[in-house]
Design an enzyme around this catalytic site. Sequence first.
Site, PDB file in Angstrom:
ATOM      1  N   SER A 110      39.439  41.430  51.980  1.00 25.04           N
ATOM      2  CA  SER A 110      39.030  41.387  50.279  1.00 25.04           C
ATOM      3  C   SER A 110      38.210  43.110  50.204  1.00 25.04           C
ATOM      4  O   SER A 110      38.209  43.390  51.224  1.00 25.04           O
ATOM      5  CB  SER A 110      37.950  40.408  50.222  1.00 25.04           C
ATOM      6  OG  SER A 110      37.288  40.544  49.209  1.00 25.04           O
ATOM      7  N   TYR A 134      30.407  36.106  53.562  1.00 23.27           N
ATOM      8  CA  TYR A 134      31.551  36.152  53.282  1.00 23.27           C
ATOM      9  C   TYR A 134      32.143  37.747  53.626  1.00 23.27           C
ATOM     10  O   TYR A 134      33.271  38.025  54.111  1.00 23.27           O
ATOM     11  CB  TYR A 134      31.762  35.998  51.758  1.00 23.27           C
ATOM     12  CG  TYR A 134      33.394  36.140  51.175  1.00 23.27           C
ATOM     13  CD1 TYR A 134      34.248  35.221  51.494  1.00 23.27           C
ATOM     14  CD2 TYR A 134      33.799  37.325  50.461  1.00 23.27           C
ATOM     15  CE1 TYR A 134      35.624  35.334  51.019  1.00 23.27           C
ATOM     16  CE2 TYR A 134      34.886  37.318  49.968  1.00 23.27           C
ATOM     17  CZ  TYR A 134      35.911  36.537  50.098  1.00 23.27           C
ATOM     18  OH  TYR A 134      37.167  36.698  49.772  1.00 23.27           O
TER      19      TYR A 134
HETATM   20  N1  LIG Z   1      40.729  35.193  44.644  1.00 23.45           N
HETATM   21  C1  LIG Z   1      40.137  36.088  44.875  1.00 23.45           C
HETATM   22  O1  LIG Z   1      39.353  36.932  44.013  1.00 23.45           O
HETATM   23  C2  LIG Z   1      40.145  36.963  46.131  1.00 23.45           C
HETATM   24  C3  LIG Z   1      39.688  38.195  46.319  1.00 23.45           C
HETATM   25  C4  LIG Z   1      39.830  38.696  47.477  1.00 23.45           C
HETATM   26  C5  LIG Z   1      40.206  37.915  48.367  1.00 23.45           C
HETATM   27  N2  LIG Z   1      40.627  37.015  48.398  1.00 23.45           N
HETATM   28  C6  LIG Z   1      41.100  35.923  49.664  1.00 23.45           C
HETATM   29  O2  LIG Z   1      42.503  35.553  49.475  1.00 23.45           O
HETATM   30  C7  LIG Z   1      42.678  34.613  50.157  1.00 23.45           C
HETATM   31  C8  LIG Z   1      43.251  33.416  49.005  1.00 23.45           C
HETATM   32  O3  LIG Z   1      42.407  33.101  48.058  1.00 23.45           O
HETATM   33  P1  LIG Z   1      42.413  32.348  46.866  1.00 23.45           P
HETATM   34  O4  LIG Z   1      41.729  32.632  45.715  1.00 23.45           O
HETATM   35  O5  LIG Z   1      44.083  32.120  46.701  1.00 23.45           O
HETATM   36  O6  LIG Z   1      41.881  30.828  47.387  1.00 23.45           O
HETATM   37  P2  LIG Z   1      42.370  29.279  46.799  1.00 23.45           P
HETATM   38  O7  LIG Z   1      40.774  28.673  46.866  1.00 23.45           O
HETATM   39  O8  LIG Z   1      42.698  29.272  45.669  1.00 23.45           O
HETATM   40  O9  LIG Z   1      43.187  28.749  47.859  1.00 23.45           O
HETATM   41  C9  LIG Z   1      42.983  28.772  49.451  1.00 23.45           C
HETATM   42  C10 LIG Z   1      43.539  27.783  50.005  1.00 23.45           C
HETATM   43  O10 LIG Z   1      43.235  27.578  51.248  1.00 23.45           O
HETATM   44  C11 LIG Z   1      43.134  26.250  51.766  1.00 23.45           C
HETATM   45  N3  LIG Z   1      42.374  26.250  52.855  1.00 23.45           N
HETATM   46  C12 LIG Z   1      40.833  26.106  52.847  1.00 23.45           C
HETATM   47  N4  LIG Z   1      40.506  26.176  54.108  1.00 23.45           N
HETATM   48  C13 LIG Z   1      41.688  25.686  54.941  1.00 23.45           C
HETATM   49  C14 LIG Z   1      41.836  25.355  56.427  1.00 23.45           C
HETATM   50  N5  LIG Z   1      40.616  25.110  56.878  1.00 23.45           N
HETATM   51  N6  LIG Z   1      42.786  25.071  56.957  1.00 23.45           N
HETATM   52  C15 LIG Z   1      43.868  25.220  55.970  1.00 23.45           C
HETATM   53  N7  LIG Z   1      44.007  25.590  54.798  1.00 23.45           N
HETATM   54  C16 LIG Z   1      42.637  25.896  54.168  1.00 23.45           C
HETATM   55  C17 LIG Z   1      42.565  25.538  50.600  1.00 23.45           C
HETATM   56  O11 LIG Z   1      42.825  24.154  50.687  1.00 23.45           O
HETATM   57  C18 LIG Z   1      43.325  26.205  49.304  1.00 23.45           C
HETATM   58  O12 LIG Z   1      44.598  25.559  49.012  1.00 23.45           O
HETATM   59  C19 LIG Z   1      41.432  33.972  50.775  1.00 23.45           C
HETATM   60  O13 LIG Z   1      41.260  34.564  52.159  1.00 23.45           O
HETATM   61  C20 LIG Z   1      40.605  34.745  49.856  1.00 23.45           C
HETATM   62  O14 LIG Z   1      39.313  35.206  50.844  1.00 23.45           O
HETATM   63  C21 LIG Z   1      40.666  36.134  47.178  1.00 23.45           C
END
Ligand SMILES: NC(=O)c1ccc[n+]([C@@H]2O[C@H](COP(=O)([O-])OP(=O)(O)OC[C@H]3O[C@@H](n4cnc5c(N)ncnc54)[C@H](O)[C@@H]3O)[C@@H](O)[C@H]2O)c1
Length: 320
Positions: free
Chosen positions: A194, A207
């Site tokens: 991130s 985080y």
């Molecule tokens: N959305 C943002 O703004 C953003 C920004 C920077 C980084 N990220 C990173 O991108 C990645 C995806 O983010 P997103 O926004 O799509 O998240 P999201 O919450 O939309 O989806 C995450 C998915 O991971 C699954 N999950 C959570 N814990 C789990 C576990 N222990 N085992 C298996 N599955 C699990 C959840 O059920 C969910 O379906 C993450 O690592 C997040 O930190 C997101």
Amino acid sequence: MDLREFKRLTGEIMVTAYAGIAVFADVVLLIFKMLYYVVESIFWLIFPVEEKNVSGEVVLITGAGHGIGRELALQYATLGAKVVCWDLNENGNKETAEEIKKINETASVYTYRCDVTNREEVIRVAAEVQRDVGDVTILVNNAGIMPCHTLMDHTPEEIRKTFDVNVIAHFWMLQTFLPSMIKKNHGHVVALSSMAGIAGLPNLVPYCGSKFAVRGIMEAIHLELRDAMLPKQLNIKFTCIYPYMVDTGLCKKPKMRFPTLFSLVPPKTAAAEIVKAQRRNVQEASIPSVFFHINNIFRNFPDKVPLLVRDFLDSGVEAD
Ligand SMILES: NC(=O)c1ccc[n+]([C@@H]2O[C@H](COP(=O)([O-])OP(=O)(O)OC[C@H]3O[C@@H](n4cnc5c(N)ncnc54)[C@H](O)[C@@H]3O)[C@@H](O)[C@H]2O)c1
Ligand SMILES: *[C@@H]1O[C@H](CO)[C@@H](O)[C@H](O)[C@H]1NC(C)=O
Ligand SMILES: *[C@@H]1O[C@H](CO)[C@@H](O)[C@H](O)[C@H]1NC(C)=O
């Protein structure tokens, strides 16, 4: 000085001189190679590298049941890859598979419920994948969670869980899926860090720690395998992605002074950037890509300058 002493001395001088010349030649060669790669990268900036064919590759995506993971699954399926969806949330995962089948009946998509923080479960479900689909050749460590409040308001359980999902799970996945890639010297690992893994942000102390860790893990495992593969060239690639804010609902209260400049990126766009970076073997990329470079530039200034830039942009997340 007798003749023997003279011969010994001149011998020593010659050895030292030779070693000096060898180092000098090494340095000259190093500089030329560095220049070559700089010119090469400028060339690739103008004529982008061709994107790898991922048709027939087995792509495993963790957290494929929602957000960026779901979009990645859709896009890899469209490219003809066999897509393996892992998620804690079975329903979300099923919806992802249904969406893929709706677009493309012939696409190969497999769904598994797996908690990636549980090492035994990772190993067990990986064996099922191996039986059903074969060796995973592209691993996308995407699952992540983001509790958002001050450090003092985080419960101990929240802090541990953040590290379990965002960091420790990467070790279980790498230990499970790298061996078959190493055997064939073929594969690709993608990790979702991130921008919070590059610059600290208030309300995200655990985080940020977890996402900084992902960056270190990816760089270190790459170098470790590069050494292990010598004298062969390592053909397992590593891509670490640093999104800023993606519109998935993960980021509940984004704060921004210039919404047009920092608008939430749609998950589809983020996934397209990730797939492109992976197919071009890019090692590190932020989304939007310019953030990575802005950070690198301002980090070279005195401490107070990047703080001024932060205050000017006034962007981050508020406690949920
Ligand atoms: N959305 C943002 O703004 C953003 C920004 C920077 C980084 N990220 C990173 O991108 C990645 C995806 O983010 P997103 O926004 O799509 O998240 P999201 O919450 O939309 O989806 C995450 C998915 O991971 C699954 N999950 C959570 N814990 C789990 C576990 N222990 N085992 C298996 N599955 C699990 C959840 O059920 C969910 O379906 C993450 O690592 C997040 O930190 C997101
Ligand atoms: C990509 O690879 C697949 C299978 O290996 C092959 O059938 C296909 O023709 C390739 N596509 C391109 C554009 O090279
Ligand atoms: C549909 O899936 C097949 C098989 O995986 C793939 O080769 C093809 O490119 C896909 N087509 C579209 C339009 O998604």
